[in-house]
Write a protein that holds these residues in place. Structure first.
Motif, PDB file in Angstrom:
ATOM      1  N   PRO A  18       0.816  -1.219   0.000  1.00 19.27           N
ATOM      2  CA  PRO A  18       0.000   0.000   0.000  1.00 19.27           C
ATOM      3  C   PRO A  18       0.853   1.275   0.000  1.00 19.27           C
ATOM      4  O   PRO A  18       2.010   1.260   0.412  1.00 19.27           O
ATOM      5  CB  PRO A  18      -0.811  -0.138   1.285  1.00 19.27           C
ATOM      6  CG  PRO A  18      -0.925  -1.614   1.498  1.00 19.27           C
ATOM      7  CD  PRO A  18       0.398  -2.167   1.043  1.00 19.27           C
ATOM      8  N   SER A  19       0.237   2.367  -0.447  1.00 16.50           N
ATOM      9  CA  SER A  19       0.906   3.664  -0.591  1.00 16.50           C
ATOM     10  C   SER A  19       1.993   3.621  -1.660  1.00 16.50           C
ATOM     11  O   SER A  19       3.114   4.093  -1.471  1.00 16.50           O
ATOM     12  CB  SER A  19       1.477   4.149   0.742  1.00 16.50           C
ATOM     13  OG  SER A  19       0.441   4.348   1.689  1.00 16.50           O
ATOM     14  N   VAL A 114       6.483  -6.834   4.165  1.00 14.11           N
ATOM     15  CA  VAL A 114       6.673  -5.650   3.318  1.00 14.11           C
ATOM     16  C   VAL A 114       6.557  -4.323   4.071  1.00 14.11           C
ATOM     17  O   VAL A 114       6.933  -3.283   3.534  1.00 14.11           O
ATOM     18  CB  VAL A 114       5.668  -5.644   2.149  1.00 14.11           C
ATOM     19  CG1 VAL A 114       5.901  -6.844   1.236  1.00 14.11           C
ATOM     20  CG2 VAL A 114       4.223  -5.614   2.646  1.00 14.11           C
ATOM     21  N   PHE A 115       6.042  -4.363   5.311  1.00 14.93           N
ATOM     22  CA  PHE A 115       5.828  -3.109   6.032  1.00 14.93           C
ATOM     23  C   PHE A 115       7.029  -2.746   6.890  1.00 14.93           C
ATOM     24  O   PHE A 115       7.785  -3.608   7.338  1.00 14.93           O
ATOM     25  CB  PHE A 115       4.562  -3.199   6.881  1.00 14.93           C
ATOM     26  CG  PHE A 115       3.322  -3.423   6.071  1.00 14.93           C
ATOM     27  CD1 PHE A 115       2.764  -2.395   5.324  1.00 14.93           C
ATOM     28  CD2 PHE A 115       2.721  -4.675   6.023  1.00 14.93           C
ATOM     29  CE1 PHE A 115       1.627  -2.602   4.562  1.00 14.93           C
ATOM     30  CE2 PHE A 115       1.580  -4.890   5.266  1.00 14.93           C
ATOM     31  CZ  PHE A 115       1.035  -3.855   4.533  1.00 14.93           C
ATOM     32  N   ASP A 116       7.190  -1.447   7.137  1.00  9.51           N
ATOM     33  CA  ASP A 116       8.366  -0.940   7.841  1.00  9.51           C
ATOM     34  C   ASP A 116       8.177  -0.998   9.353  1.00  9.51           C
ATOM     35  O   ASP A 116       8.092   0.025  10.039  1.00  9.51           O
ATOM     36  CB  ASP A 116       8.656   0.504   7.407  1.00  9.51           C
ATOM     37  CG  ASP A 116       8.951   0.608   5.934  1.00  9.51           C
ATOM     38  OD1 ASP A 116       9.533  -0.340   5.391  1.00  9.51           O
ATOM     39  OD2 ASP A 116       8.587   1.633   5.323  1.00  9.51           O
ATOM     40  N   ASP A 117       8.112  -2.189   9.883  1.00  8.11           N
ATOM     41  CA  ASP A 117       7.988  -2.394  11.315  1.00  8.11           C
ATOM     42  C   ASP A 117       8.950  -3.514  11.691  1.00  8.11           C
ATOM     43  O   ASP A 117       8.704  -4.688  11.407  1.00  8.11           O
ATOM     44  CB  ASP A 117       6.553  -2.779  11.687  1.00  8.11           C
ATOM     45  CG  ASP A 117       6.327  -2.835  13.186  1.00  8.11           C
ATOM     46  OD1 ASP A 117       7.126  -3.503  13.869  1.00  8.11           O
ATOM     47  OD2 ASP A 117       5.352  -2.233  13.667  1.00  8.11           O
ATOM     48  N   GLU A 118      10.074  -3.146  12.313  1.00 10.96           N
ATOM     49  CA  GLU A 118      11.130  -4.121  12.588  1.00 10.96           C
ATOM     50  C   GLU A 118      10.642  -5.248  13.489  1.00 10.96           C
ATOM     51  O   GLU A 118      10.999  -6.414  13.289  1.00 10.96           O
ATOM     52  CB  GLU A 118      12.328  -3.417  13.236  1.00 10.96           C
ATOM     53  CG  GLU A 118      13.056  -2.465  12.300  1.00 10.96           C
ATOM     54  CD  GLU A 118      14.301  -1.887  12.930  1.00 10.96           C
ATOM     55  OE1 GLU A 118      14.697  -2.387  14.018  1.00 10.96           O
ATOM     56  OE2 GLU A 118      14.879  -0.950  12.345  1.00 10.96           O
ATOM     57  N   GLU A 119       9.827  -4.915  14.490  1.00 14.92           N
ATOM     58  CA  GLU A 119       9.341  -5.939  15.417  1.00 14.92           C
ATOM     59  C   GLU A 119       8.454  -6.951  14.690  1.00 14.92           C
ATOM     60  O   GLU A 119       8.615  -8.163  14.839  1.00 14.92           O
ATOM     61  CB  GLU A 119       8.570  -5.290  16.561  1.00 14.92           C
ATOM     62  CG  GLU A 119       8.109  -6.290  17.608  1.00 14.92           C
ATOM     63  CD  GLU A 119       7.450  -5.613  18.800  1.00 14.92           C
ATOM     64  OE1 GLU A 119       6.741  -6.307  19.551  1.00 14.92           O
ATOM     65  OE2 GLU A 119       7.645  -4.389  18.974  1.00 14.92           O
ATOM     66  N   GLU A 120       7.509  -6.442  13.881  1.00 20.11           N
ATOM     67  CA  GLU A 120       6.628  -7.338  13.149  1.00 20.11           C
ATOM     68  C   GLU A 120       7.377  -8.092  12.059  1.00 20.11           C
ATOM     69  O   GLU A 120       7.028  -9.229  11.723  1.00 20.11           O
ATOM     70  CB  GLU A 120       5.457  -6.563  12.541  1.00 20.11           C
ATOM     71  CG  GLU A 120       4.456  -6.072  13.580  1.00 20.11           C
ATOM     72  CD  GLU A 120       3.198  -5.507  12.943  1.00 20.11           C
ATOM     73  OE1 GLU A 120       3.207  -5.235  11.732  1.00 20.11           O
ATOM     74  OE2 GLU A 120       2.203  -5.347  13.662  1.00 20.11           O
ATOM     75  N   PRO A 167      -5.915  -9.165   2.987  1.00 20.30           N
ATOM     76  CA  PRO A 167      -4.993  -9.264   1.845  1.00 20.30           C
ATOM     77  C   PRO A 167      -5.030  -8.008   0.967  1.00 20.30           C
ATOM     78  O   PRO A 167      -6.069  -7.374   0.828  1.00 20.30           O
ATOM     79  CB  PRO A 167      -5.516 -10.479   1.076  1.00 20.30           C
ATOM     80  CG  PRO A 167      -6.269 -11.274   2.086  1.00 20.30           C
ATOM     81  CD  PRO A 167      -6.888 -10.273   3.009  1.00 20.30           C
ATOM     82  N   ASP A 168      -3.894  -7.675   0.387  1.00 23.31           N
ATOM     83  CA  ASP A 168      -3.802  -6.553  -0.547  1.00 23.31           C
ATOM     84  C   ASP A 168      -3.780  -7.102  -1.964  1.00 23.31           C
ATOM     85  O   ASP A 168      -2.970  -7.985  -2.287  1.00 23.31           O
ATOM     86  CB  ASP A 168      -2.535  -5.739  -0.294  1.00 23.31           C
ATOM     87  CG  ASP A 168      -2.604  -4.973   1.016  1.00 23.31           C
ATOM     88  OD1 ASP A 168      -3.691  -4.457   1.335  1.00 23.31           O
ATOM     89  OD2 ASP A 168      -1.573  -4.892   1.718  1.00 23.31           O
ATOM     90  N   GLY A 187     -10.298   5.146  -0.944  1.00 25.44           N
ATOM     91  CA  GLY A 187      -9.597   5.594  -2.129  1.00 25.44           C
ATOM     92  C   GLY A 187      -8.780   4.537  -2.819  1.00 25.44           C
ATOM     93  O   GLY A 187      -8.734   3.369  -2.416  1.00 25.44           O
ATOM     94  N   CYS A 188      -8.092   4.968  -3.872  1.00 24.74           N
ATOM     95  CA  CYS A 188      -7.264   4.080  -4.678  1.00 24.74           C
ATOM     96  C   CYS A 188      -6.113   4.874  -5.261  1.00 24.74           C
ATOM     97  O   CYS A 188      -6.102   6.112  -5.226  1.00 24.74           O
ATOM     98  CB  CYS A 188      -8.086   3.418  -5.784  1.00 24.74           C
ATOM     99  SG  CYS A 188      -8.843   4.581  -6.943  1.00 24.74           S
TER     100      CYS A 188
END
Length: 222
Positions: A18-19, A114-120, A167-168, A187-188
């Motif tokens: 996303p984004s 894919v997301f910017d979260d080191e812990e996750e 899911p994306d 939005g899209c």
């Protein structure tokens, strides 16, 4: 050419998440059903708003994708690393592909979170499914509705129990080199390797531009 080869060649450095418009300078961010709300005053879902959301998202899709275009239909599913459940073929593809023979060509890759979260990122990974197809192979109105229904008790839905998040689903037009993503009812976004590919939808749906990014988009297409 597989999906990762295509992305590396056409959208170098892009992570399919996303984004997209924050990662790529040539893109458009649309707001759907502007100034309408998901709920009525009595607390019930505003189905008229959702009908408008579906209609607007479908209109954009139809202007971006023709019957002759080659498409990658891509789905990111997010899993816990310690999950013992087996990854199965996504219902996205079972329910929305008209040509059932295509399901045998469905590919799956295991990618980092894919997301910017080191812990996750230490706990989760991404299962990425993709299928090369064409517009006529897809029940795309169903896919578009499901993408818009992410946060609400409406059908159709994509959700699976073993997925961490909803899911994306990304529509990649291989013929025109653009990526279309509906993040939810709000939005899209669409990105391309060439702004002229997007000029038609920019001009046609100018009133739907997301206000926060409007000036950036106006400068891009000036």
């Amino acid at each position: 050419m597989n999906l990762q080869e295509y992305l590396h060649t056409t959208f170098p450095g892009l992570i399919l998440k996303p984004s997209l418009y924050l990662q790529w300078e040539t893109g458009i961010h649309f707001e759907l059903a502007k100034e309408m709300y998901q709920f009525k005053d009595n607390g019930k879902l505003n189905l008229k708003m959702f009908d408008l959301v579906y209609s607007q998202a479908l209109s954009i899709f139809n202007d971006l994708f023709s019957e002759q275009d080659e498409i990658f239909l891509v789905t990111n599913v997010y899993h816990r690393k310690n999950s013992t459940s087996r990854t199965k073929r996504m219902k996205v593809y079972v329910n929305s592909i008209k040509n059932k023979n295509l399901k045998f060509h469905l590919k799956q890759e295991t990618l980092p979170y894919v997301f910017d979260d080191e812990e996750e990122a230490n706990e989760y990974y991404t299962s990425q499914f993709y299928l090369k197809c064409s517009k006529q192979d897809l029940r795309y109105p169903l896919l578009i509705k499901a993408a818009c229904n992410e946060d609400f008790s409406l059908k159709p839905k994509f959700r699976q129990e073993k997925g961490l998040y909803y899911p994306d689903v990304f529509f990649i037009n291989i013929s025109k080199n653009l990526i279309f993503f509906i993040y939810d009812d709000r939005g899209c976004e669409v990105i391309s390797d060439n702004k002229e590919t997007l000029r038609l939808v920019y001009e046609k749906y100018h009133d739907w531009l997301y206000e926060y990014n409007r000036e950036e988009m106006k400068q891009l297409f000036a």
